[in-house]
Design a protein around this motif. Structure first.
Motif, mmCIF file in Angstrom:
data_model
loop_
_atom_site.group_PDB
_atom_site.id
_atom_site.type_symbol
_atom_site.label_atom_id
_atom_site.label_comp_id
_atom_site.label_asym_id
_atom_site.label_seq_id
_atom_site.Cartn_x
_atom_site.Cartn_y
_atom_site.Cartn_z
ATOM 1 N N VAL A 38 -10.840 34.434 35.260
ATOM 2 C CA VAL A 38 -11.822 35.152 34.441
ATOM 3 C C VAL A 38 -11.169 36.334 33.727
ATOM 4 N N THR A 39 -10.362 37.095 34.456
ATOM 5 C CA THR A 39 -9.679 38.255 33.872
ATOM 6 C C THR A 39 -8.772 37.830 32.724
ATOM 7 N N GLU A 40 -8.010 36.751 32.943
ATOM 8 C CA GLU A 40 -7.086 36.287 31.903
ATOM 9 C C GLU A 40 -7.827 35.816 30.661
ATOM 10 N N LYS A 41 -8.953 35.135 30.859
ATOM 11 C CA LYS A 41 -9.732 34.664 29.704
ATOM 12 C C LYS A 41 -10.250 35.858 28.896
ATOM 13 N N LEU A 42 -10.739 36.886 29.594
ATOM 14 C CA LEU A 42 -11.227 38.088 28.909
ATOM 15 C C LEU A 42 -10.102 38.784 28.151
ATOM 16 N N GLU A 43 -8.949 38.914 28.792
ATOM 17 C CA GLU A 43 -7.817 39.581 28.149
ATOM 18 C C GLU A 43 -7.345 38.809 26.922
ATOM 19 N N ALA A 44 -7.236 37.491 27.055
ATOM 20 C CA ALA A 44 -6.801 36.667 25.928
ATOM 21 C C ALA A 44 -7.812 36.761 24.786
ATOM 22 N N GLY A 45 -9.101 36.770 25.125
ATOM 23 C CA GLY A 45 -10.147 36.894 24.110
ATOM 24 C C GLY A 45 -10.069 38.218 23.379
ATOM 25 N N MET A 46 -9.789 39.287 24.122
ATOM 26 C CA MET A 46 -9.669 40.603 23.496
ATOM 27 C C MET A 46 -8.438 40.663 22.592
ATOM 28 N N VAL A 51 -6.227 40.471 16.895
ATOM 29 C CA VAL A 51 -5.459 39.789 15.847
ATOM 30 C C VAL A 51 -6.341 39.568 14.623
ATOM 31 N N TRP A 52 -7.559 39.059 14.859
ATOM 32 C CA TRP A 52 -8.472 38.779 13.741
ATOM 33 C C TRP A 52 -8.946 40.067 13.077
ATOM 34 N N GLN A 53 -9.200 41.095 13.881
ATOM 35 C CA GLN A 53 -9.634 42.382 13.335
ATOM 36 C C GLN A 53 -8.543 42.971 12.434
ATOM 37 N N LYS A 54 -7.302 42.875 12.887
ATOM 38 C CA LYS A 54 -6.172 43.369 12.103
ATOM 39 C C LYS A 54 -6.065 42.604 10.780
ATOM 40 N N ALA A 55 -6.272 41.287 10.847
ATOM 41 C CA ALA A 55 -6.215 40.467 9.631
ATOM 42 C C ALA A 55 -7.333 40.867 8.662
ATOM 43 N N MET A 56 -8.531 41.125 9.192
ATOM 44 C CA MET A 56 -9.665 41.527 8.348
ATOM 45 C C MET A 56 -9.404 42.887 7.694
ATOM 46 N N LEU A 57 -8.890 43.836 8.490
ATOM 47 C CA LEU A 57 -8.563 45.154 7.935
ATOM 48 C C LEU A 57 -7.490 45.028 6.853
ATOM 49 N N GLY A 58 -6.516 44.185 7.113
ATOM 50 C CA GLY A 58 -5.462 43.945 6.133
ATOM 51 C C GLY A 58 -6.031 43.412 4.829
ATOM 52 N N MET A 59 -6.993 42.497 4.934
ATOM 53 C CA MET A 59 -7.618 41.931 3.741
ATOM 54 C C MET A 59 -8.380 43.006 2.967
ATOM 55 N N MET A 60 -9.042 43.917 3.697
ATOM 56 C CA MET A 60 -9.784 44.998 3.052
ATOM 57 C C MET A 60 -8.858 45.901 2.244
ATOM 58 N N PHE A 61 -7.625 46.032 2.717
ATOM 59 C CA PHE A 61 -6.670 46.905 2.032
ATOM 60 C C PHE A 61 -5.707 46.116 1.140
ATOM 61 N N GLY A 62 -6.075 44.881 0.857
ATOM 62 C CA GLY A 62 -5.309 44.087 -0.102
ATOM 63 C C GLY A 62 -4.088 43.375 0.451
ATOM 64 N N SER A 71 -3.825 32.236 12.573
ATOM 65 C CA SER A 71 -4.211 31.227 13.574
ATOM 66 C C SER A 71 -3.176 31.152 14.686
ATOM 67 N N ARG A 72 -1.909 31.155 14.298
ATOM 68 C CA ARG A 72 -0.845 31.083 15.304
ATOM 69 C C ARG A 72 -0.870 32.323 16.198
ATOM 70 N N ARG A 73 -1.043 33.490 15.572
ATOM 71 C CA ARG A 73 -1.098 34.735 16.353
ATOM 72 C C ARG A 73 -2.289 34.736 17.304
ATOM 73 N N SER A 74 -3.396 34.170 16.854
ATOM 74 C CA SER A 74 -4.587 34.188 17.710
ATOM 75 C C SER A 74 -4.476 33.188 18.856
ATOM 76 N N MET A 75 -3.656 32.152 18.704
ATOM 77 C CA MET A 75 -3.462 31.182 19.792
ATOM 78 C C MET A 75 -2.429 31.662 20.804
ATOM 79 N N THR A 76 -1.526 32.539 20.373
ATOM 80 C CA THR A 76 -0.423 32.978 21.224
ATOM 81 C C THR A 76 -0.872 33.522 22.584
ATOM 82 N N PRO A 77 -1.892 34.435 22.643
ATOM 83 C CA PRO A 77 -2.289 34.943 23.970
ATOM 84 C C PRO A 77 -2.735 33.834 24.923
ATOM 85 N N TYR A 78 -3.478 32.842 24.404
ATOM 86 C CA TYR A 78 -3.935 31.732 25.246
ATOM 87 C C TYR A 78 -2.755 30.871 25.671
ATOM 88 N N HIS A 79 -1.866 30.607 24.733
ATOM 89 C CA HIS A 79 -0.695 29.778 25.015
ATOM 90 C C HIS A 79 0.169 30.420 26.094
#
Length: 93
Positions: A38-46, A51-62, A71-79
């Motif tokens: 359970v702990t690992e799933k929560l940590e990987a989800g966070m 990763v996605w939040q950083k990508a969204m902020l990056g898009m906001m700033f061009g 996608s690869r970065r977001s899979m890395t914690p689970y992998h």
């Protein structure tokens, strides 16, 4: 990476299922394993959320990050966790 993630995930699930078959659900080892899962799933989800939040902020700033990089970065914690779990559980058998 996706295929490897699926493979290690299925291996981990199979080994955990094997533990559930051989261990009492209230045994210290099973309680610890379930809590760890359970702990690992929560940590990987966070981590994935960051990763996605950083990508969204990056898009906001061009700054555009290609979807396959995000996608690869977001899979890395689970992998990483799935591979580690597979190795750890295989040592117990």
């Amino acid at each position: 990476m996706t295929f490897e993630l699926w493979t290690t995930s299925f291996n981990t699930i199979a080994m955990r299922h094997g533990l559930w078959q051989t261990q009492s659900p209230t045994s210290a080892r099973m309680l610890k394993e379930n809590q760890r899962m359970v702990t690992e799933k929560l940590e990987a989800g966070m981590e994935t959320g960051l990763v996605w939040q950083k990508a969204m902020l990056g898009m906001m700033f061009g700054q555009t990050t290609p979807w396959w990089v995000t996608s690869r970065r977001s899979m890395t914690p689970y992998h990483r966790r799935s591979s580690a779990n597979s190795r750890r559980l295989s040592r117990h058998h």
